[in-house]
Design a protein around this motif. Structure first.
Motif, PDB file in Angstrom:
ATOM      1  N   THR A  93       0.722  -1.274   0.123  1.00 47.08           N
ATOM      2  CA  THR A  93      -0.068  -0.068   0.032  1.00 47.08           C
ATOM      3  C   THR A  93       0.837   1.278   0.068  1.00 47.08           C
ATOM      4  OG1 THR A  93      -0.064  -0.210   2.397  1.00 47.08           O
ATOM      5  CG2 THR A  93      -1.855  -1.113   1.078  1.00 47.08           C
TER       6      THR A  93
ATOM      7  N   SER B 169      -9.442 -12.703  -6.264  1.00 47.57           N
ATOM      8  CA  SER B 169      -9.930 -11.496  -5.864  1.00 47.57           C
ATOM      9  C   SER B 169     -10.945 -11.225  -6.950  1.00 47.57           C
ATOM     10  CB  SER B 169      -9.167 -10.616  -5.505  1.00 47.57           C
ATOM     11  OG  SER B 169      -9.560  -9.414  -5.289  1.00 47.57           O
TER      12      SER B 169
ATOM     13  N   TYR C 168     -14.369  -5.028  -6.108  1.00 45.62           N
ATOM     14  CA  TYR C 168     -14.962  -4.345  -4.592  1.00 45.62           C
ATOM     15  C   TYR C 168     -14.931  -5.406  -3.645  1.00 45.62           C
ATOM     16  CZ  TYR C 168     -17.168  -2.285  -8.722  1.00 45.62           C
ATOM     17  OH  TYR C 168     -17.267  -1.856 -10.162  1.00 45.62           O
ATOM     18  N   ASP C 169     -14.193  -6.336  -3.538  1.00 46.98           N
ATOM     19  CA  ASP C 169     -13.806  -7.261  -2.342  1.00 46.98           C
ATOM     20  C   ASP C 169     -12.864  -6.278  -1.693  1.00 46.98           C
ATOM     21  OD1 ASP C 169     -11.436  -7.950  -3.465  1.00 46.98           O
ATOM     22  OD2 ASP C 169     -11.728 -10.001  -3.695  1.00 46.98           O
ATOM     23  N   SER C 170     -12.335  -6.936  -0.337  1.00 47.97           N
ATOM     24  CA  SER C 170     -11.373  -6.342   0.507  1.00 47.97           C
ATOM     25  C   SER C 170      -9.950  -6.242   0.155  1.00 47.97           C
ATOM     26  CB  SER C 170     -11.414  -7.051   1.977  1.00 47.97           C
ATOM     27  OG  SER C 170     -11.110  -8.358   1.890  1.00 47.97           O
ATOM     28  N   ILE C 171      -9.864  -7.166  -0.939  1.00 47.25           N
ATOM     29  CA  ILE C 171      -8.285  -7.073  -1.653  1.00 47.25           C
ATOM     30  C   ILE C 171      -8.139  -6.401  -2.630  1.00 47.25           C
ATOM     31  CG2 ILE C 171      -6.641  -8.682  -2.915  1.00 47.25           C
ATOM     32  CD1 ILE C 171      -8.034 -11.184  -1.487  1.00 47.25           C
ATOM     33  N   GLN C 172      -9.187  -6.027  -3.607  1.00 48.86           N
ATOM     34  CA  GLN C 172      -8.569  -5.003  -4.599  1.00 48.86           C
ATOM     35  C   GLN C 172      -9.560  -3.680  -4.702  1.00 48.86           C
ATOM     36  OE1 GLN C 172      -9.596  -5.896  -8.814  1.00 48.86           O
ATOM     37  NE2 GLN C 172      -9.954  -7.881  -7.992  1.00 48.86           N
ATOM     38  N   GLY C 173     -10.831  -3.826  -3.851  1.00 48.06           N
ATOM     39  CA  GLY C 173     -11.565  -2.778  -3.848  1.00 48.06           C
ATOM     40  C   GLY C 173     -12.204  -2.155  -5.220  1.00 48.06           C
TER      41      GLY C 173
END
Length: 162
Positions: A15, A83, A86-91
């Motif tokens: 990040t 992934s 929109y999941d918690s890995i890639q948004g």
């Protein structure tokens, strides 16, 4: 440099690399609108073509530009974790400005940007979008319609004390 150190390309992730990339993309979006590239995709040097894009417009373009990633690499030799968007890995996915901004020779994107529109609490603001074969290809070509709504909340003034 250390003797024997590799000077070739090196894959990195995390990040801490996202903020500079997003800042650069945001600057390019502001320049795109400021230089008059909207809506045709090429630079229009007319004074009236320049748009001072708001932060919410920049945010909408960034969110709309997301493209799906395959997943993320796990520890060396452990494979990839799958992934979906929109999941918690890639948004919202990986930023790809050519997926949302019209540029000559890239994609023939039809874009409508509405900026600095005020809608009061309880007020309705309808918009009509006509999707036809000319714009979206028809016949199951896989072209998509994307709509991104972004708003700014009430301004809050924070006072600092020294």
């Amino acid at each position: 440099a250390n003797a024997g150190a590799s000077c070739g390309p090196r894959g990195m992730s995390g990040t801490s690399r996202a903020p500079p990339a997003m800042s650069g993309a945001a600057a390019l979006i502001r320049q795109y609108f400021g230089d008059g590239h909207y809506p045709a995709g090429y630079r229009n040097e007319s004074k009236d073509a320049s748009i001072d894009a708001s932060g919410t417009l920049v945010k909408a373009v960034l969110l709309n530009s997301g493209v799906e990633m395959e997943g993320r690499k796990l520890a060396v030799g452990s494979g990839t974790q799958s992934s979906v968007m929109y999941d918690s890995i890639q948004g919202f996915g990986r930023v790809n400005l050519t997926a949302t901004l019209r540029l000559p020779g890239k994609k023939n994107i039809v874009m409508r940007a509405i900026d600095r529109l005020t809608v009061k609490d309880g007020e309705k603001m309808p918009f009509q979008v006509v999707v036809n074969n000319t714009l979206c290809g028809g016949g199951g070509t896989g072209k998509e319609l994307r709509a991104t709504l972004v708003w700014a909340g009430k301004r809050v003034v924070v006072l600092g004390y020294s």
